[in-house]
Write an enzyme that holds these catalytic residues in place. Sequence first.
Site, PDB file in Angstrom:
ATOM      1  N   ARG A 163     -80.174  15.969  99.960  1.00  0.00           N
ATOM      2  CA  ARG A 163     -81.338  15.665 100.772  1.00  0.00           C
ATOM      3  C   ARG A 163     -81.714  16.752 101.769  1.00  0.00           C
ATOM      4  O   ARG A 163     -82.857  17.177 101.835  1.00  0.00           O
ATOM      5  CB  ARG A 163     -81.134  14.381 101.596  1.00  0.00           C
ATOM      6  CG  ARG A 163     -81.534  13.115 100.924  1.00  0.00           C
ATOM      7  CD  ARG A 163     -80.660  12.011 101.448  1.00  0.00           C
ATOM      8  NE  ARG A 163     -79.301  12.322 101.102  1.00  0.00           N
ATOM      9  CZ  ARG A 163     -78.756  12.033  99.920  1.00  0.00           C
ATOM     10  NH1 ARG A 163     -79.452  11.394  99.037  1.00  0.00           N
ATOM     11  NH2 ARG A 163     -77.515  12.370  99.626  1.00  0.00           N
ATOM     12  N   HIS A 214     -75.627  17.044 113.514  1.00  0.00           N
ATOM     13  CA  HIS A 214     -76.639  17.164 112.453  1.00  0.00           C
ATOM     14  C   HIS A 214     -77.963  16.736 113.094  1.00  0.00           C
ATOM     15  O   HIS A 214     -78.475  15.650 112.812  1.00  0.00           O
ATOM     16  CB  HIS A 214     -76.228  16.255 111.291  1.00  0.00           C
ATOM     17  CG  HIS A 214     -77.024  16.402 110.034  1.00  0.00           C
ATOM     18  ND1 HIS A 214     -78.110  17.237 109.908  1.00  0.00           N
ATOM     19  CD2 HIS A 214     -76.875  15.804 108.817  1.00  0.00           C
ATOM     20  CE1 HIS A 214     -78.596  17.135 108.680  1.00  0.00           C
ATOM     21  NE2 HIS A 214     -77.855  16.285 108.005  1.00  0.00           N
TER      22      HIS A 214
HETATM   23  C1  NCD Z   1     -75.085  13.331 105.908  1.00  0.00           C
HETATM   24  C2  NCD Z   1     -74.381  14.630 106.233  1.00  0.00           C
HETATM   25  O1  NCD Z   1     -74.411  15.584 105.462  1.00  0.00           O
HETATM   26  O2  NCD Z   1     -73.802  14.662 107.306  1.00  0.00           O
HETATM   27  N1  NCD Z   1     -75.968  13.428 104.822  1.00  0.00           N
HETATM   28  C3  NCD Z   1     -77.237  13.883 105.017  1.00  0.00           C
HETATM   29  O3  NCD Z   1     -77.453  14.912 105.619  1.00  0.00           O
HETATM   30  N2  NCD Z   1     -78.245  13.120 104.577  1.00  0.00           N
HETATM   31  C4  NCD Z   1     -74.160  12.179 105.792  1.00  0.00           C
HETATM   32  C5  NCD Z   1     -72.968  12.271 104.895  1.00  0.00           C
HETATM   33  O4  NCD Z   1     -72.756  13.246 104.189  1.00  0.00           O
HETATM   34  O5  NCD Z   1     -72.215  11.304 104.894  1.00  0.00           O
END
Ligand code: NCD
Length: 307
Positions: A57, A136
Site C-alpha cells: 500500500r 509511520h
Molecule cells: C503498516 C506498516 O507498514 O507499518 N502497513 C501499512 O503501511 N499500511 C502496518 C503493518 O505492516 O502491520
Amino acid sequence: MFEKKSNLLSSKDFTKEEILKIMKKAEKMLPYARKEKVSDEMKGKVLATLFYEPSTRTRFSFETAMLRLGGSVISNAQMKETSSAKKGESLSDTGRVVSCFADIIAMRHSEAGSVAELAKGATVPVINAGDGANDHPTQGLLDAFTIFKEFGGVDGLTVGMVGDLKNGRVPHSQCELLKNFKGLKFVFVSPKELAMPREIVNKLKNCGHEVFETVDLDKVIGELDVLACTRIQQERFASENEYLQYKGVYVIDAGLMKLLKKTAIVMHPLPRIDELLPEVDSDLRAKYFEQVTNGVAVRMAAMEMWL
Ligand code: NCD
C-alpha cells in the site's frame, strides 16, 4: 508552521493546526484519489520511493498520489538487495545522490531513525514511510483523516487500539497525532508483553487524555467509537517461536462485531493476517479498504505541502 523544504519525519512534530490543514487539503484531494478528477499540479516533478522494507500500500499510495498530481516517479522497492546499500553506501550519501534526481523522497526502512539519517544528506524533502517500530506519520495522518471523515472531528472520542502496540509503528503514530486533540479516551488492548510504550502512555495522560489498558477485548469493545486494529508484527520478534506465542491472540469476527456500537468504525492499516476476518468486510462499519483511498488523498495533500 512547517516550511517548504522541510522533511516529514515524525508524527511527534505536528501541531493541531497543521493536522487540521492537512485534513482540509486531503478532503479536496479525495476526488483525485477516487479517480474522478485529474490534476497536473506536479507536472515536471519527480518523486523517488526508496523502500528497504516490504510494502504494498504505502509505496503504491505515494506513487499513485504523485502520478495523479501529474508528476513522475522513480522507484526501488528492494533497496536493501539491489541498491548501492549492498556495496556499503551510507544512507546519508544515498540521500544526497537521490536528491540530484528527484524533487521529493519517500523512504521506508526496518531501523528506527534511518529515514532521518538519509534526510541528513538529502537536499530535497524526505517523507518517512515507516522506520522500524518507530513511526509511520502518513499512515497516522490517513487514520486521523478517516476518523475526521466519519465523525467530523476527534475530540471526545473513545479510541481502541488492539494488537501489537509495542512493535506497531502505526499505533505509535496514531497516538502522537491524536494527542493534539481534546478529551479522548484511549483504550489499549494487547498482551501485557506487547503493551504501548510507557513514554507514549505518559504523554497522552500529560495531554489530559484518559488511558485504559487491558488484555480483554470483549470487555471493552462495546464502549469504543473507533476500533483500530493492527497485526502482530512478526518481523520485529527475535524468533518465530516468540511470534507464535502471540499470533491469533485477538481475532475480530462477526460475533465480536455484534458487541461494537452501531456508530463505531473499524480501521486497520493492512496487511491483515488472522486478526480481522474477511467476514467483517461487508459490515458498513469496516473502513479499512476506504482507508486505502484516503491514504492517496492524504499523501497528495502532504506532497503538495512539503514540495
Ligand atoms: C503498516 C506498516 O507498514 O507499518 N502497513 C501499512 O503501511 N499500511 C502496518 C503493518 O505492516 O502491520
